[in-house]
Write a protein that holds these residues in place. Sequence first.
Motif, short mmCIF file in Angstrom:
data_model
loop_
_atom_site.label_atom_id
_atom_site.label_comp_id
_atom_site.label_asym_id
_atom_site.label_seq_id
_atom_site.Cartn_x
_atom_site.Cartn_y
_atom_site.Cartn_z
N VAL A 97 -32.42 -20.51 41.16
CA VAL A 97 -31.24 -20.00 41.87
C VAL A 97 -30.45 -19.06 40.96
O VAL A 97 -30.00 -17.99 41.38
N PHE A 98 -30.26 -19.48 39.72
CA PHE A 98 -29.60 -18.64 38.71
C PHE A 98 -30.68 -18.08 37.77
O PHE A 98 -31.44 -18.86 37.20
N PRO A 99 -30.77 -16.77 37.59
CA PRO A 99 -31.73 -16.19 36.66
C PRO A 99 -31.25 -16.36 35.21
O PRO A 99 -30.92 -15.40 34.50
N VAL A 100 -31.22 -17.62 34.80
CA VAL A 100 -30.64 -18.02 33.51
C VAL A 100 -31.59 -19.01 32.85
O VAL A 100 -32.23 -19.82 33.53
N LYS A 101 -31.68 -18.95 31.53
CA LYS A 101 -32.52 -19.90 30.79
C LYS A 101 -31.66 -21.04 30.23
O LYS A 101 -30.50 -20.83 29.86
N VAL A 102 -32.25 -22.22 30.18
CA VAL A 102 -31.62 -23.40 29.60
C VAL A 102 -32.25 -23.62 28.23
O VAL A 102 -33.47 -23.73 28.11
N LYS A 103 -31.40 -23.67 27.20
CA LYS A 103 -31.90 -23.77 25.83
C LYS A 103 -31.41 -25.05 25.15
O LYS A 103 -30.42 -25.65 25.56
N ARG A 104 -32.11 -25.43 24.12
CA ARG A 104 -31.75 -26.62 23.36
C ARG A 104 -30.71 -26.28 22.29
O ARG A 104 -30.81 -25.24 21.63
N PHE A 105 -29.71 -27.12 22.14
CA PHE A 105 -28.77 -26.97 21.04
C PHE A 105 -29.51 -27.17 19.72
O PHE A 105 -30.24 -28.16 19.55
N ILE A 106 -29.31 -26.26 18.78
CA ILE A 106 -29.85 -26.41 17.43
C ILE A 106 -28.67 -26.41 16.48
O ILE A 106 -28.00 -25.38 16.31
N PRO A 107 -28.36 -27.55 15.86
CA PRO A 107 -27.17 -27.61 14.99
C PRO A 107 -27.28 -26.64 13.82
O PRO A 107 -28.35 -26.48 13.23
N GLU A 108 -26.20 -25.97 13.54
CA GLU A 108 -26.15 -25.10 12.37
C GLU A 108 -26.04 -25.96 11.12
O GLU A 108 -25.27 -26.91 11.06
N SER A 109 -26.80 -25.63 10.09
CA SER A 109 -26.87 -26.49 8.89
C SER A 109 -25.54 -26.56 8.16
O SER A 109 -25.25 -27.55 7.49
N HIS A 110 -24.70 -25.51 8.29
CA HIS A 110 -23.45 -25.49 7.54
C HIS A 110 -22.29 -26.08 8.34
O HIS A 110 -21.16 -26.09 7.87
N GLU A 111 -22.57 -26.55 9.55
CA GLU A 111 -21.51 -27.10 10.39
C GLU A 111 -21.83 -28.55 10.75
O GLU A 111 -22.98 -28.96 10.75
N GLU A 112 -20.80 -29.30 11.07
CA GLU A 112 -20.99 -30.72 11.35
C GLU A 112 -21.09 -30.98 12.85
O GLU A 112 -20.35 -31.79 13.41
N PHE A 113 -21.98 -30.30 13.50
CA PHE A 113 -22.21 -30.50 14.93
C PHE A 113 -23.33 -31.50 15.14
O PHE A 113 -24.34 -31.47 14.44
N LYS A 114 -23.15 -32.38 16.09
CA LYS A 114 -24.16 -33.37 16.45
C LYS A 114 -24.78 -32.98 17.79
O LYS A 114 -24.13 -32.39 18.64
N VAL A 115 -26.03 -33.31 17.96
CA VAL A 115 -26.71 -33.12 19.23
C VAL A 115 -27.27 -34.49 19.64
O VAL A 115 -27.94 -35.13 18.84
#
Length: 199
Positions: A97-115
């Motif tokens: 319906v939406f011509p959009v891709k769904v991507k996986r979060f990849i945490p940046e090594s220098h940031e404290e993001f969790k997935v």
Amino acid sequence: MQVAVIKYNAGNVQSVLYALERLGVDAVLTDDFDTIQKADKVIFPGQGEASTAMRYLKEKKLDRLIPQLRQPFFGVCLGQQLLCEYSEENDTTCLGVFPVKVKRFIPESHEEFKVPHVGWNNLLDLKHPLLNGLDETAFVYYVHSFFCELSDFTIAKTHYIHDFAALMHRDNFYAMQAHPEKSGKVGERILENFLRIGS
């Protein structure tokens, strides 16, 4: 008003039904082709895995029905992602319906993001009547490891690792990555705005 909530073996359906009940809406949970087609509004909720959910939709032939629906349609969380054309989750072709891709979060090594991205985050760059009554102080509740890319269909974004499409709109299709049923008054307002569309 007849509201159909699509059943497709994805989690979180009961909390969506409770949220609608609090708004005075007695929705029906169904995977029946005719019931969905005849509903005034359709909600496509879900938590789960993309390829498994798509397999169920194909078994029920809902993969053919959903893109052809003309009533207001609201995809939530996995429901938003499945409305896109492709997901990196198990290399899944979705509904397109939406011509959009769904991507996986990849945490940046220098940031404290969790997935996965779990918890409250705010909506940015709001630009649609679906978001009437809200501004950039509006926080919603997220639980996801995959995200929809920004596009011309993005009507609000959120930042986590990078910007992603928090809400999208195309024709009669609306979609939201966060869980409105878990997002307090903000989520309730978005559901109310959706239910008013075309009324």
